[in-house]
Each structure stands twice: as structure tokens, then as C-alpha cells.
Design an enzyme around this catalytic site. Structure first.
Site, PDB file in Angstrom:
ATOM      1  N   GLU A 176       0.762  -1.248   0.000  1.00  0.00           N
ATOM      2  CA  GLU A 176       0.000   0.000   0.000  1.00  0.00           C
ATOM      3  C   GLU A 176       0.799   1.308   0.000  1.00  0.00           C
ATOM      4  OE1 GLU A 176      -2.981  -0.186   3.101  1.00  0.00           O
ATOM      5  OE2 GLU A 176      -4.199  -1.559   1.917  1.00  0.00           O
ATOM      6  N   GLU A 287      -5.790  -7.913  -0.818  1.00  0.00           N
ATOM      7  CA  GLU A 287      -6.541  -7.564   0.378  1.00  0.00           C
ATOM      8  C   GLU A 287      -7.971  -7.230  -0.014  1.00  0.00           C
ATOM      9  OE1 GLU A 287      -5.242  -4.743   3.295  1.00  0.00           O
ATOM     10  OE2 GLU A 287      -3.158  -5.412   3.209  1.00  0.00           O
TER      11      GLU A 287
END
Length: 353
Positions: A176, A287
Site C-alpha cells: 500500500e 486484500e
């Protein structure tokens, strides 16, 4: 949380063989460093098995032998692998690396599943005490404390070289990236790919975009910077074995913190999918999650079916299991302690998660 990985797999029961990888993220290797004052060095290196851990071998057995999943995304911190006194690069804390390798070897060699190596650092290094916001952005030339893009390439050269003979290992470049120039995300991704390939490793690489690598925002500006779609197509892999790493939560702000699912994955991923088609790229959603309720089941089912219907998607890992979650929840509960995806996990009231 999902009631269990079996329930998630039940939702995907109609899927065909387009999805090559299906599994769960193993989160606990990034634990133990929080500081309310954001003090660098807090919890480092930490006590293995107490402050942080990678997997529980007995629950990996359950996942593989009973639930029949074949992929685990195993988080670690760069600051433990490359201590601050060394700096980011090719010099490792060998004790810590040994703990991590034991976990990866158990998944891949003992159990025959795949493992994604996941530096859980948000494209930052030197202060994980209040992730995702603290630490210097890797490659930020205006920050004298920042590790360089070359440092990042050297790190990946070393790590990939140590796993190059394990065909079950997948290299996840970074968890991320966010709040940084998208051009710098590309530069760091490319440096990692270059380092991995120079090491002789030929396995699959997963490259993230900006904006927490959200699929819904792939074609949108990210924290005031240009969309990932404008830059990530420029990635070059000499053996064309790099896919795009995507995260996609289903709550109103895409954060994975809330129990209400109301974001349609097919609608929100349409631009990303078109972009993948245009540039002949693949993606993996590493995710996603939703609360254990009928409404979220429907939205998760839509996401899984969407991946199956579109050849651009090759796999997924749900967020999250891990040996140290206890009754806490990594996803989608509005802060309630409802447990995790870890087999045997319970909510704080003793009920199954």
C-alpha cells in the site's frame, strides 16, 4: 469478519480454473512497534513469538489440508529485516531473516502452497511506529533521512536471491504505497523488479500502485497526484512475469474498517479491468474483506464472481488471519472484537469469529 475461510471458499465454489491462487493474508509480522508519540525505534527488533510472529504452523495445516487454499501473504517489517543501524539494503538481521524463512519454507516446502513475501511498510522506511503515516518515503530525495530507490533495489536483489530456487515464492514489492508521487511509486516498483531479476529469480512479482493500491481509484487522482493508471503501464519486466497488486474493500470509504458493505466491486473495478486489458496485464487482489453478515456475503460473492469472469484476475488473498490477533479483528467490524480469519479464532464474548 468472515465466519471462516471455508465460508469464503463456499462463496467462490462456482469459480472456474481462471483463479490460480486463493488464500489468506497472514498478518502479525508487522506487529509490536506502535508508539503513541511516534518514537522511531519503538518495538525494534522486538521479541519473536511475543511482540510479533509470522504464522502458526498448526493453522497453516488447517488452511491447506482442510480448507484447500494454496496461497498465503506473509507480512514483515523492513526495519526488522534491515535494522536501522544497517539501513535499507542488502545487509539483513540474519536471526530475523531465519524466522521469516522458516515460515515461508513451512508454507511452500512442507505444505506445498504459495507464499507472497510482503514488506508491510507503505513504501516507507525508518519509523513504522504509527503506520501507515510515519516513516520516510523511499526514494524521496528531499528527505535526508529517506532510503534511496537504489537501496530498495539492493534490498530486493538480496531477498529475491535467497528465494530464487523456491518456485512457490511470489514477490510482493510493497504493501500500500500512498501520499507520494505516482512517478516515484513507478520508480521504486521498477527498481524492485530490476533487483529481483538481476538476482536470477524468475518467479511472479506483484507491483502496487499509489493510493493504497486501491482498485476503485486506479484511474483517479491519488492524494492530489496522478492516477496509477497514468504510470504503472510503464513497468518493464524482462521475462513478463509481473502482475498488478490490488486492494479492494467494500465499505463506503474503501478502508475495510466498517461492517456495512455498500461498494460494488464490478462497478468500481471496471476502469482497472479495462486498463489491464489495454496493456495486457494481470492483477491479484491481495486484500479485501467484509463483515460476517448476509449483506457483505452478497458483495463479496460479487467480487469473487467478477474476478472469475475476467481473465485479468489471477488470484486473491482475504484480509486477514495471523497468530497474534486474538479476539481483535483486522477488518470490517466498526472496532468490535469479533476475531479474525485464523482457524479457531473467537470474538471477545467467546462466540466463533
Amino acid at each position: 469478519m468472515f465466519s471462516s475461510i471455508p465460508s469464503l471458499l463456499l462463496l467462490a465454489a462456482g469459480a472456474t480454473a481462471r483463479i490460480y491462487y486463493a488464500g489468506v493474508a497472514e498478518s502479525s509480522g508487522e506487529f509490536g512497534v506502535y508508539s503513541p508519540t511516534a518514537t522511531p525505534g519503538t518495538g525494534l527488533p522486538g521479541r519473536f513469538g511475543v511482540d510479533y510472529a509470522f504464522i502458526n504452523e498448526s493453522t497453516i495445516d488447517v488452511f491447506v489440508d482442510q480448507d484447500k487454499i494454496n496461497l498465503f501473504r506473509v507480512a514483515f517489517l523492513l526495519e526488522r529485516m534491515c535494522p536501522l543501524e544497517y539501513g535499507l539494503g542488502a545487509k539483513f538481521n540474519e536471526t530475523h531473516f531465519g524466522f521469516y524463512k522458516d515460515a515461508i519454507d513451512y508454507i511452500t516446502i512442507t505444505k506445498g502452497a504459495y507464499a507472497i513475501l510482503d514488506p508491510h511498510n507503505y513504501m516507507r522506511y525508518n519509523n513504522p511506529s504509527q503506520q501507515p503515516g510515519t516513516g520516510s518515503v523511499i526514494g524521496n530525495t528531499s528527505d535526508p533521512m529517506a532510503a534511496t530507490t537504489i537501496d530498495f533495489e539492493l534490498f530486493w536483489y538480496e531477498l529475491a536471491g535467497r528465494f530464487k530456487d523456491n518456485e512457490k515464492v511470489i514477490f510482493g514489492i510493497m504493501n500500500e504505497p500512498h501520499d507520494m508521487p505516482t512517478t516515484l511509486v513507478l520508480q521504486n516498483d521498477q527498481a524492485a523488479i530490476d533487483g529481483i531479476r538481476k538476482s536470477g529469480a524468475r518467479q511472479l512479482i506483484l507491483a502496487p500502485g499509489n493510493g493504497y493500491t486501491g482498485g476503485h481509484a486506479w484511474c483517479q487522482s491519488s492524494q492530489g497526484d496522478e492516477p496509477s493508471a497514468n504510470e504503472l503501464y510503464k513497468i518493464r519486466d524482462p521475462i513478463n512475469n509481473t502482475a498488478i497488486d490490488i486492494h479492494e474493500y467494500l465499505d463506503y470509504d474503501f478502508s475495510g474498517q466498517h461492517s456495512v458493505c455498500n461498494q460494488s466491486a464490478p462497478a468500481n473495478l471496471a476502469c482497472l479491468t479495462s486498463w489491464l486489458q489495454t496493456y495486457q496485464l494481470k492483477a491479484m487482489i491481495t486484500e479485501f474483506g467484509g463483515d460476517n453478515n448476509t449483506m457483505c456475503d452478497q458483495y463479496i460473492d460479487q467480487l469473487l464472481q467478477y474476478m472469475d469472469d475476467n481473465d485479468e484476475y489471477i488470484g486473491w488473498t482475504a484480509w486477514a488471519a495471523g497468530p497474534l490477533w486474538g479476539t481483535s479483528s483486522p477488518c470490517c467490524t466498526d472496532g468490535r472484537a469479533l476475531g479474525s480469519l485464523e482457524p479457531g479464532s473467537h470474538a471477545s464474548d467467546g462466540s466463533p469469529s
